[in-house]
Design a protein around this motif. Sequence first.
Motif, PDB file in Angstrom:
ATOM      1  N   ASN A   1       0.814  -1.223   0.000  1.00  0.00           N
ATOM      2  CA  ASN A   1       0.000   0.000   0.000  1.00  0.00           C
ATOM      3  C   ASN A   1       0.846   1.271   0.000  1.00  0.00           C
ATOM      4  N   ALA A   2       2.019   1.190  -0.632  1.00  0.00           N
ATOM      5  CA  ALA A   2       2.861   2.385  -0.769  1.00  0.00           C
ATOM      6  C   ALA A   2       2.067   3.454  -1.520  1.00  0.00           C
ATOM      7  N   LEU A   3       2.212   4.682  -1.048  1.00  0.00           N
ATOM      8  CA  LEU A   3       1.368   5.772  -1.542  1.00  0.00           C
ATOM      9  C   LEU A   3       2.040   6.499  -2.706  1.00  0.00           C
TER      10      LEU A   3
ATOM     11  N   CYS B   1       0.228   0.317   5.626  1.00  0.00           N
ATOM     12  CA  CYS B   1       0.802   1.195   4.599  1.00  0.00           C
ATOM     13  C   CYS B   1       2.296   1.404   4.823  1.00  0.00           C
ATOM     14  N   ALA B   2       3.069   1.203   3.734  1.00  0.00           N
ATOM     15  CA  ALA B   2       4.535   1.343   3.783  1.00  0.00           C
ATOM     16  C   ALA B   2       5.005   2.764   3.485  1.00  0.00           C
ATOM     17  N   GLY B   3       4.071   3.718   3.446  1.00  0.00           N
ATOM     18  CA  GLY B   3       4.472   5.123   3.272  1.00  0.00           C
ATOM     19  C   GLY B   3       4.653   5.513   1.826  1.00  0.00           C
ATOM     20  N   LEU B   4       5.430   6.547   1.644  1.00  0.00           N
ATOM     21  CA  LEU B   4       5.694   7.090   0.314  1.00  0.00           C
ATOM     22  C   LEU B   4       6.148   5.988  -0.644  1.00  0.00           C
ATOM     23  N   ASP B   5       5.637   6.040  -1.874  1.00  0.00           N
ATOM     24  CA  ASP B   5       6.125   5.115  -2.901  1.00  0.00           C
ATOM     25  C   ASP B   5       7.546   5.533  -3.280  1.00  0.00           C
TER      26      ASP B   5
ATOM     27  N   VAL C   1       2.938   0.398   9.790  1.00  0.00           N
ATOM     28  CA  VAL C   1       2.324   1.733   9.739  1.00  0.00           C
ATOM     29  C   VAL C   1       3.526   2.661   9.777  1.00  0.00           C
ATOM     30  N   VAL C   2       4.125   2.867   8.621  1.00  0.00           N
ATOM     31  CA  VAL C   2       5.461   3.477   8.629  1.00  0.00           C
ATOM     32  C   VAL C   2       5.535   4.660   7.671  1.00  0.00           C
ATOM     33  N   GLY C   3       6.402   5.584   8.006  1.00  0.00           N
ATOM     34  CA  GLY C   3       6.625   6.745   7.156  1.00  0.00           C
ATOM     35  C   GLY C   3       5.321   7.466   6.865  1.00  0.00           C
TER      36      GLY C   3
ATOM     37  N   LEU D   1       2.236   6.247   8.547  1.00  0.00           N
ATOM     38  CA  LEU D   1       1.990   6.765   9.895  1.00  0.00           C
ATOM     39  C   LEU D   1       1.457   8.196   9.816  1.00  0.00           C
ATOM     40  N   GLU D   2       1.915   8.931   8.814  1.00  0.00           N
ATOM     41  CA  GLU D   2       1.380  10.292   8.637  1.00  0.00           C
ATOM     42  C   GLU D   2      -0.105  10.231   8.275  1.00  0.00           C
ATOM     43  N   LEU D   3      -0.465   9.274   7.411  1.00  0.00           N
ATOM     44  CA  LEU D   3      -1.878   9.101   7.070  1.00  0.00           C
ATOM     45  C   LEU D   3      -2.681   8.707   8.313  1.00  0.00           C
TER      46      LEU D   3
ATOM     47  N   THR E   1       0.531  -4.746  14.539  1.00  0.00           N
ATOM     48  CA  THR E   1       0.915  -3.396  14.093  1.00  0.00           C
ATOM     49  C   THR E   1       2.314  -3.018  14.575  1.00  0.00           C
ATOM     50  N   PHE E   2       3.071  -2.339  13.722  1.00  0.00           N
ATOM     51  CA  PHE E   2       4.298  -1.688  14.188  1.00  0.00           C
ATOM     52  C   PHE E   2       4.452  -0.339  13.505  1.00  0.00           C
ATOM     53  N   TYR E   3       5.116   0.560  14.241  1.00  0.00           N
ATOM     54  CA  TYR E   3       5.201   1.957  13.812  1.00  0.00           C
ATOM     55  C   TYR E   3       6.672   2.340  13.656  1.00  0.00           C
TER      56      TYR E   3
ATOM     57  N   PRO F   1      11.011   5.527   8.864  1.00  0.00           N
ATOM     58  CA  PRO F   1      12.289   5.216   8.203  1.00  0.00           C
ATOM     59  C   PRO F   1      12.884   6.390   7.436  1.00  0.00           C
ATOM     60  N   GLU F   2      12.131   7.502   7.339  1.00  0.00           N
ATOM     61  CA  GLU F   2      12.684   8.696   6.679  1.00  0.00           C
ATOM     62  C   GLU F   2      14.074   9.012   7.214  1.00  0.00           C
ATOM     63  N   GLY F   3      14.217   8.870   8.540  1.00  0.00           N
ATOM     64  CA  GLY F   3      15.485   9.199   9.182  1.00  0.00           C
ATOM     65  C   GLY F   3      16.642   8.443   8.561  1.00  0.00           C
ATOM     66  N   SER F   4      16.440   7.137   8.276  1.00  0.00           N
ATOM     67  CA  SER F   4      17.547   6.363   7.705  1.00  0.00           C
ATOM     68  C   SER F   4      17.595   6.444   6.179  1.00  0.00           C
ATOM     69  N   ARG F   5      16.530   6.951   5.545  1.00  0.00           N
ATOM     70  CA  ARG F   5      16.552   7.088   4.075  1.00  0.00           C
ATOM     71  C   ARG F   5      17.131   8.450   3.662  1.00  0.00           C
ATOM     72  N   GLY F   6      17.564   9.240   4.629  1.00  0.00           N
ATOM     73  CA  GLY F   6      18.184  10.529   4.292  1.00  0.00           C
ATOM     74  C   GLY F   6      17.180  11.599   3.934  1.00  0.00           C
TER      75      GLY F   6
HETATM   76  C1  1HE Z   1       7.554  -0.492  -1.746  1.00  0.00           C
HETATM   77  C2  1HE Z   1       7.527   0.235  -0.541  1.00  0.00           C
HETATM   78  C3  1HE Z   1       7.608   1.657  -0.626  1.00  0.00           C
HETATM   79  C4  1HE Z   1       7.388  -1.856  -0.049  1.00  0.00           C
HETATM   80  N1  1HE Z   1       7.706   2.215  -1.852  1.00  0.00           N
HETATM   81  N2  1HE Z   1       7.652   0.105  -2.932  1.00  0.00           N
HETATM   82  N3  1HE Z   1       8.822   3.713   3.501  1.00  0.00           N
HETATM   83  C5  1HE Z   1       9.772   2.841   3.837  1.00  0.00           C
HETATM   84  O1  1HE Z   1      10.963   3.133   3.881  1.00  0.00           O
HETATM   85  C6  1HE Z   1       9.303   1.438   4.120  1.00  0.00           C
HETATM   86  C7  1HE Z   1       9.794   0.523   3.045  1.00  0.00           C
HETATM   87  N4  1HE Z   1       9.159  -0.810   3.116  1.00  0.00           N
HETATM   88  C8  1HE Z   1       9.532  -1.742   4.027  1.00  0.00           C
HETATM   89  O2  1HE Z   1      10.326  -1.514   4.929  1.00  0.00           O
HETATM   90  C9  1HE Z   1       8.911  -3.092   3.877  1.00  0.00           C
HETATM   91  O3  1HE Z   1       8.461  -3.221   2.513  1.00  0.00           O
HETATM   92  C10 1HE Z   1       7.699  -3.352   4.816  1.00  0.00           C
HETATM   93  C11 1HE Z   1       8.192  -3.514   6.253  1.00  0.00           C
HETATM   94  C12 1HE Z   1       6.655  -2.269   4.731  1.00  0.00           C
HETATM   95  C13 1HE Z   1       7.011  -4.675   4.382  1.00  0.00           C
HETATM   96  O4  1HE Z   1       7.972  -5.716   4.309  1.00  0.00           O
HETATM   97  P1  1HE Z   1       7.593  -7.069   3.502  1.00  0.00           P
HETATM   98  O5  1HE Z   1       8.741  -8.008   3.685  1.00  0.00           O
HETATM   99  O6  1HE Z   1       6.236  -7.522   3.889  1.00  0.00           O
HETATM  100  O7  1HE Z   1       7.463  -6.618   1.949  1.00  0.00           O
HETATM  101  P2  1HE Z   1       8.625  -6.307   0.890  1.00  0.00           P
HETATM  102  O8  1HE Z   1       9.100  -7.580   0.289  1.00  0.00           O
HETATM  103  O9  1HE Z   1       9.655  -5.420   1.468  1.00  0.00           O
HETATM  104  O10 1HE Z   1       7.840  -5.434  -0.192  1.00  0.00           O
HETATM  105  C14 1HE Z   1       6.914  -6.007  -1.094  1.00  0.00           C
HETATM  106  C15 1HE Z   1       6.927  -5.145  -2.351  1.00  0.00           C
HETATM  107  O11 1HE Z   1       6.491  -3.845  -2.020  1.00  0.00           O
HETATM  108  C16 1HE Z   1       8.341  -4.965  -2.912  1.00  0.00           C
HETATM  109  O12 1HE Z   1       8.199  -4.827  -4.323  1.00  0.00           O
HETATM  110  P3  1HE Z   1       8.487  -6.088  -5.305  1.00  0.00           P
HETATM  111  O13 1HE Z   1       8.205  -5.534  -6.662  1.00  0.00           O
HETATM  112  O14 1HE Z   1       9.921  -6.469  -5.053  1.00  0.00           O
HETATM  113  O15 1HE Z   1       7.540  -7.168  -4.875  1.00  0.00           O
HETATM  114  C17 1HE Z   1       8.786  -3.642  -2.346  1.00  0.00           C
HETATM  115  O16 1HE Z   1       9.753  -2.985  -3.132  1.00  0.00           O
HETATM  116  C18 1HE Z   1       7.478  -2.874  -2.379  1.00  0.00           C
HETATM  117  N5  1HE Z   1       7.472  -1.784  -1.402  1.00  0.00           N
HETATM  118  N6  1HE Z   1       7.433  -0.640   0.501  1.00  0.00           N
HETATM  119  C19 1HE Z   1       7.746   1.448  -2.955  1.00  0.00           C
HETATM  120  N7  1HE Z   1       7.550   2.440   0.471  1.00  0.00           N
HETATM  121  C20 1HE Z   1       5.276  12.448   2.415  1.00  0.00           C
HETATM  122  S1  1HE Z   1       6.800  11.958   2.736  1.00  0.00           S
HETATM  123  C21 1HE Z   1       6.705  10.377   3.392  1.00  0.00           C
HETATM  124  C22 1HE Z   1       8.076   9.800   3.416  1.00  0.00           C
HETATM  125  C23 1HE Z   1       8.064   8.315   3.605  1.00  0.00           C
HETATM  126  O17 1HE Z   1       7.047   7.696   3.721  1.00  0.00           O
HETATM  127  S2  1HE Z   1       9.596   7.604   3.629  1.00  0.00           S
HETATM  128  C24 1HE Z   1       9.304   6.000   4.172  1.00  0.00           C
HETATM  129  C25 1HE Z   1       9.080   5.060   3.030  1.00  0.00           C
END
Ligand code: 1HE
Length: 257
Positions: A26-28, A60-64, A105-107, A110-112, A125-127, A130-135
Amino acid sequence: MTHPDLQLEILDDVAVVRLTRGAKRNALSDGLILALRDAFESLPDTVRAAVIDGEGPHFCAGLDLSELKERDAGQGMKHSRMWHAALERVQYGPVPVIAALHGAVVGGGLELASACHIRVADASTFYALPEGSRGIFVGGGGSVRIPKLIGVARMTDMMLTGRVYNAEDGERAGFAQYLVPEGIAFDKALELAKRVAQNAPLTNYALMHALPRIAEQPADQGFFTEALIAGIAQSAPEAKERVRDFLEGRAAKVAKS
Ligand code: 1HE
Protein backbone atom coordinates in the motif's frame (compact mmCIF):
# COMPACT_ATOMS: atom_id res chain seq x y z
CA MET A 1 -13.01 8.97 -7.71
CA THR A 2 -11.61 5.98 -9.57
CA HIS A 3 -8.13 4.68 -8.98
CA PRO A 4 -7.04 1.06 -9.24
CA ASP A 5 -5.38 1.19 -5.80
CA LEU A 6 -8.28 2.71 -3.86
CA GLN A 7 -11.68 1.20 -3.17
CA LEU A 8 -14.67 3.04 -1.75
CA GLU A 9 -17.51 1.04 -0.27
CA ILE A 10 -20.57 2.59 1.35
CA LEU A 11 -22.08 0.53 4.18
CA ASP A 12 -25.23 2.45 5.17
CA ASP A 13 -23.88 5.66 6.73
CA VAL A 14 -20.24 4.52 6.94
CA ALA A 15 -17.73 4.85 4.09
CA VAL A 16 -14.96 2.28 3.93
CA VAL A 17 -11.93 3.63 2.08
CA ARG A 18 -9.46 0.82 1.38
CA LEU A 19 -5.93 1.00 0.01
CA THR A 20 -5.80 -1.96 -2.40
CA ARG A 21 -2.13 -2.00 -3.34
CA GLY A 22 -1.21 -4.87 -1.07
CA ALA A 23 1.46 -6.23 -3.44
CA LYS A 24 3.40 -2.98 -2.88
CA ARG A 25 2.45 -2.80 0.81
CA ASN A 26 0.00 0.00 0.00
CA ALA A 27 2.86 2.38 -0.77
CA LEU A 28 1.37 5.77 -1.54
CA SER A 29 2.05 6.89 -5.11
CA ASP A 30 1.18 10.45 -6.11
CA GLY A 31 -1.90 9.14 -7.92
CA LEU A 32 -3.05 7.28 -4.82
CA ILE A 33 -2.57 10.33 -2.59
CA LEU A 34 -4.64 12.42 -5.02
CA ALA A 35 -7.31 9.71 -5.14
CA LEU A 36 -7.48 9.74 -1.33
CA ARG A 37 -7.97 13.50 -1.41
CA ASP A 38 -10.72 13.15 -4.02
CA ALA A 39 -12.42 10.37 -2.07
CA PHE A 40 -12.75 12.52 1.05
CA GLU A 41 -13.77 15.55 -0.98
CA SER A 42 -16.66 13.76 -2.62
CA LEU A 43 -18.12 11.43 0.01
CA PRO A 44 -21.89 11.12 -0.41
CA ASP A 45 -23.93 13.38 1.93
CA THR A 46 -25.44 10.31 3.58
CA VAL A 47 -22.06 9.26 5.01
CA ARG A 48 -21.57 10.08 8.72
CA ALA A 49 -18.24 8.36 9.47
CA ALA A 50 -15.42 6.65 7.57
CA VAL A 51 -12.94 3.82 8.05
CA ILE A 52 -9.54 3.66 6.33
CA ASP A 53 -8.13 0.21 5.87
CA GLY A 54 -5.24 -1.35 3.96
CA GLU A 55 -5.35 -4.59 1.97
CA GLY A 56 -2.81 -7.33 2.69
CA PRO A 57 -0.42 -7.84 5.59
CA HIS A 58 0.43 -4.16 6.13
CA PHE A 59 -1.61 -0.99 6.56
CA CYS A 60 0.80 1.19 4.60
CA ALA A 61 4.53 1.34 3.78
CA GLY A 62 4.47 5.12 3.27
CA LEU A 63 5.69 7.09 0.31
CA ASP A 64 6.12 5.12 -2.90
CA LEU A 65 9.91 5.20 -2.93
CA SER A 66 10.02 4.21 -6.61
CA GLU A 67 8.63 7.68 -7.39
CA LEU A 68 11.22 9.49 -5.32
CA LYS A 69 13.04 10.75 -8.34
CA GLU A 70 15.31 13.76 -8.73
CA ARG A 71 13.33 16.75 -7.59
CA ASP A 72 14.65 20.22 -7.04
CA ALA A 73 13.83 22.05 -3.81
CA GLY A 74 10.75 23.76 -5.22
CA GLN A 75 9.33 20.52 -6.62
CA GLY A 76 10.02 18.77 -3.31
CA MET A 77 8.15 21.47 -1.45
CA LYS A 78 5.17 21.23 -3.82
CA HIS A 79 5.12 17.45 -3.46
CA SER A 80 4.95 17.79 0.31
CA ARG A 81 2.21 20.41 -0.01
CA MET A 82 0.23 17.95 -2.15
CA TRP A 83 0.37 15.44 0.71
CA HIS A 84 -0.66 18.18 3.14
CA ALA A 85 -3.70 19.06 1.02
CA ALA A 86 -4.76 15.41 0.78
CA LEU A 87 -4.32 14.58 4.48
CA GLU A 88 -5.96 17.86 5.42
CA ARG A 89 -9.06 16.51 3.60
CA VAL A 90 -8.89 13.43 5.83
CA GLN A 91 -8.50 15.35 9.09
CA TYR A 92 -10.76 18.30 8.30
CA GLY A 93 -13.11 16.59 5.86
CA PRO A 94 -16.81 16.00 6.27
CA VAL A 95 -16.80 13.08 8.75
CA PRO A 96 -14.71 11.49 11.51
CA VAL A 97 -12.27 8.91 10.17
CA ILE A 98 -11.18 5.74 11.95
CA ALA A 99 -7.97 4.03 10.85
CA ALA A 100 -7.84 0.22 11.05
CA LEU A 101 -4.14 -0.51 11.55
CA HIS A 102 -2.20 -3.72 11.10
CA GLY A 103 1.35 -4.63 10.14
CA ALA A 104 3.56 -1.77 8.98
CA VAL A 105 2.32 1.73 9.74
CA VAL A 106 5.46 3.48 8.63
CA GLY A 107 6.63 6.75 7.16
CA GLY A 108 3.84 8.34 5.17
CA GLY A 109 1.58 5.49 6.36
CA LEU A 110 1.99 6.76 9.90
CA GLU A 111 1.38 10.29 8.64
CA LEU A 112 -1.88 9.10 7.07
CA ALA A 113 -2.89 7.29 10.26
CA SER A 114 -2.11 10.36 12.35
CA ALA A 115 -4.47 12.47 10.21
CA CYS A 116 -7.36 10.19 11.26
CA HIS A 117 -9.44 10.85 14.35
CA ILE A 118 -9.32 7.41 15.93
CA ARG A 119 -6.69 4.70 15.40
CA VAL A 120 -7.49 1.04 16.10
CA ALA A 121 -4.38 -1.16 15.98
CA ASP A 122 -4.27 -4.93 15.98
CA ALA A 123 -1.50 -6.91 17.66
CA SER A 124 0.53 -7.17 14.42
CA THR A 125 0.92 -3.40 14.09
CA PHE A 126 4.30 -1.69 14.19
CA TYR A 127 5.20 1.96 13.81
CA ALA A 128 8.37 3.51 12.37
CA LEU A 129 9.66 6.59 10.61
CA PRO A 130 12.29 5.22 8.20
CA GLU A 131 12.68 8.70 6.68
CA GLY A 132 15.48 9.20 9.18
CA SER A 133 17.55 6.36 7.70
CA ARG A 134 16.55 7.09 4.07
CA GLY A 135 18.18 10.53 4.29
CA ILE A 136 14.90 12.40 3.99
CA PHE A 137 12.41 14.06 6.32
CA VAL A 138 8.71 13.62 6.93
CA GLY A 139 6.68 15.55 4.37
CA GLY A 140 3.07 14.51 4.89
CA GLY A 141 2.34 16.56 7.99
CA GLY A 142 4.10 14.14 10.34
CA SER A 143 6.12 16.77 12.16
CA VAL A 144 2.89 18.57 13.08
CA ARG A 145 0.62 15.62 13.86
CA ILE A 146 2.87 12.88 15.25
CA PRO A 147 4.29 14.91 18.18
CA LYS A 148 0.68 15.59 19.21
CA LEU A 149 0.22 11.84 19.62
CA ILE A 150 3.53 10.75 21.14
CA GLY A 151 5.53 13.93 21.90
CA VAL A 152 8.53 15.54 20.22
CA ALA A 153 11.07 13.46 22.17
CA ARG A 154 9.72 10.08 21.00
CA MET A 155 9.43 11.21 17.40
CA THR A 156 12.99 12.58 17.46
CA ASP A 157 14.25 9.26 18.84
CA MET A 158 12.35 7.27 16.18
CA MET A 159 13.86 9.30 13.35
CA LEU A 160 17.37 9.50 14.79
CA THR A 161 17.70 5.85 15.75
CA GLY A 162 15.23 4.02 13.49
CA ARG A 163 13.35 2.79 16.57
CA VAL A 164 10.32 0.64 15.80
CA TYR A 165 7.37 0.52 18.22
CA ASN A 166 5.38 -2.68 18.45
CA ALA A 167 1.60 -2.64 18.91
CA GLU A 168 1.60 -2.70 22.71
CA ASP A 169 4.34 -0.13 23.21
CA GLY A 170 2.74 1.95 20.45
CA GLU A 171 -0.59 2.03 22.24
CA ARG A 172 1.11 3.03 25.49
CA ALA A 173 3.04 5.77 23.66
CA GLY A 174 -0.17 7.20 22.20
CA PHE A 175 -0.19 6.10 18.56
CA ALA A 176 -3.49 4.23 18.87
CA GLN A 177 -6.49 4.66 21.14
CA TYR A 178 -7.50 0.99 20.78
CA LEU A 179 -5.44 -2.21 20.73
CA VAL A 180 -7.22 -5.37 19.59
CA PRO A 181 -6.20 -8.96 18.82
CA GLU A 182 -4.62 -9.66 15.44
CA GLY A 183 -7.04 -9.65 12.54
CA ILE A 184 -9.89 -7.68 14.05
CA ALA A 185 -8.83 -4.04 13.65
CA PHE A 186 -11.23 -3.54 10.75
CA ASP A 187 -14.20 -5.05 12.61
CA LYS A 188 -13.52 -2.88 15.65
CA ALA A 189 -13.03 0.24 13.50
CA LEU A 190 -16.31 -0.42 11.71
CA GLU A 191 -18.11 -0.96 15.03
CA LEU A 192 -16.74 2.38 16.28
CA ALA A 193 -17.61 4.14 13.01
CA LYS A 194 -21.22 2.94 13.29
CA ARG A 195 -21.33 4.32 16.83
CA VAL A 196 -19.74 7.64 15.78
CA ALA A 197 -22.23 7.91 12.90
CA GLN A 198 -25.09 8.04 15.43
CA ASN A 199 -23.83 11.24 17.08
CA ALA A 200 -25.41 14.58 16.28
CA PRO A 201 -23.59 15.81 13.14
CA LEU A 202 -22.84 19.13 14.83
CA THR A 203 -21.13 17.38 17.74
CA ASN A 204 -18.93 15.43 15.30
CA TYR A 205 -18.21 18.60 13.37
CA ALA A 206 -17.19 20.43 16.56
CA LEU A 207 -14.90 17.56 17.60
CA MET A 208 -13.19 17.48 14.21
CA HIS A 209 -12.97 21.16 13.43
CA ALA A 210 -13.16 23.05 16.73
CA LEU A 211 -11.39 20.84 19.28
CA PRO A 212 -7.96 20.68 17.57
CA ARG A 213 -8.03 24.44 17.00
CA ILE A 214 -9.14 25.19 20.56
CA ALA A 215 -6.35 22.96 21.86
CA GLU A 216 -3.84 25.14 19.95
CA GLN A 217 -5.19 28.40 21.35
CA PRO A 218 -3.97 30.19 24.46
CA ALA A 219 -6.25 29.21 27.36
CA ASP A 220 -8.15 32.49 27.49
CA GLN A 221 -9.03 32.33 23.77
CA GLY A 222 -9.67 28.60 24.01
CA PHE A 223 -12.24 29.07 26.76
CA PHE A 224 -13.97 31.73 24.73
CA THR A 225 -14.06 29.63 21.53
CA GLU A 226 -15.28 26.68 23.56
CA ALA A 227 -18.16 28.77 24.90
CA LEU A 228 -19.14 29.78 21.36
CA ILE A 229 -19.13 26.19 20.11
CA ALA A 230 -20.94 24.94 23.21
CA GLY A 231 -23.64 27.55 22.64
CA ILE A 232 -24.04 26.63 18.98
CA ALA A 233 -24.10 22.88 19.66
CA GLN A 234 -26.68 23.03 22.45
CA SER A 235 -28.98 25.28 20.42
CA ALA A 236 -29.42 22.63 17.70
CA PRO A 237 -32.89 20.99 17.74
CA GLU A 238 -31.22 17.57 17.71
CA ALA A 239 -29.36 18.39 20.94
CA LYS A 240 -32.58 19.44 22.65
CA GLU A 241 -34.31 16.27 21.51
CA ARG A 242 -31.46 14.06 22.77
CA VAL A 243 -31.43 15.73 26.18
CA ARG A 244 -35.22 15.41 26.43
CA ASP A 245 -34.92 11.71 25.51
CA PHE A 246 -32.57 11.20 28.45
CA LEU A 247 -34.67 13.17 30.92
CA GLU A 248 -37.78 11.22 29.90
CA GLY A 249 -36.01 7.86 30.21
CA ARG A 250 -35.73 7.04 26.50
CA ALA A 251 -31.94 7.33 26.16
CA ALA A 252 -29.23 5.02 27.47
CA LYS A 253 -27.43 5.87 30.71
CA VAL A 254 -23.67 6.00 30.86
CA ALA A 255 -22.57 2.50 31.89
CA LYS A 256 -19.29 1.10 33.20
CA SER A 257 -17.39 -0.77 30.46
C1 1HE B 1 7.55 -0.49 -1.75
C2 1HE B 1 7.53 0.24 -0.54
C3 1HE B 1 7.61 1.66 -0.63
C4 1HE B 1 7.39 -1.86 -0.05
N1 1HE B 1 7.71 2.21 -1.85
N2 1HE B 1 7.65 0.10 -2.93
N3 1HE B 1 8.82 3.71 3.50
C5 1HE B 1 9.77 2.84 3.84
O1 1HE B 1 10.96 3.13 3.88
C6 1HE B 1 9.30 1.44 4.12
C7 1HE B 1 9.79 0.52 3.05
N4 1HE B 1 9.16 -0.81 3.12
C8 1HE B 1 9.53 -1.74 4.03
O2 1HE B 1 10.33 -1.51 4.93
C9 1HE B 1 8.91 -3.09 3.88
O3 1HE B 1 8.46 -3.22 2.51
C10 1HE B 1 7.70 -3.35 4.82
C11 1HE B 1 8.19 -3.51 6.25
C12 1HE B 1 6.66 -2.27 4.73
C13 1HE B 1 7.01 -4.67 4.38
O4 1HE B 1 7.97 -5.72 4.31
P1 1HE B 1 7.59 -7.07 3.50
O5 1HE B 1 8.74 -8.01 3.69
O6 1HE B 1 6.24 -7.52 3.89
O7 1HE B 1 7.46 -6.62 1.95
P2 1HE B 1 8.62 -6.31 0.89
O8 1HE B 1 9.10 -7.58 0.29
O9 1HE B 1 9.66 -5.42 1.47
O10 1HE B 1 7.84 -5.43 -0.19
C14 1HE B 1 6.91 -6.01 -1.09
C15 1HE B 1 6.93 -5.14 -2.35
O11 1HE B 1 6.49 -3.84 -2.02
C16 1HE B 1 8.34 -4.96 -2.91
O12 1HE B 1 8.20 -4.83 -4.32
P3 1HE B 1 8.49 -6.09 -5.31
O13 1HE B 1 8.21 -5.53 -6.66
O14 1HE B 1 9.92 -6.47 -5.05
O15 1HE B 1 7.54 -7.17 -4.88
C17 1HE B 1 8.79 -3.64 -2.35
O16 1HE B 1 9.75 -2.98 -3.13
C18 1HE B 1 7.48 -2.87 -2.38
N5 1HE B 1 7.47 -1.78 -1.40
N6 1HE B 1 7.43 -0.64 0.50
C19 1HE B 1 7.75 1.45 -2.95
N7 1HE B 1 7.55 2.44 0.47
C20 1HE B 1 5.28 12.45 2.42
S1 1HE B 1 6.80 11.96 2.74
C21 1HE B 1 6.71 10.38 3.39
C22 1HE B 1 8.08 9.80 3.42
C23 1HE B 1 8.06 8.31 3.60
O17 1HE B 1 7.05 7.70 3.72
S2 1HE B 1 9.60 7.60 3.63
C24 1HE B 1 9.30 6.00 4.17
C25 1HE B 1 9.08 5.06 3.03
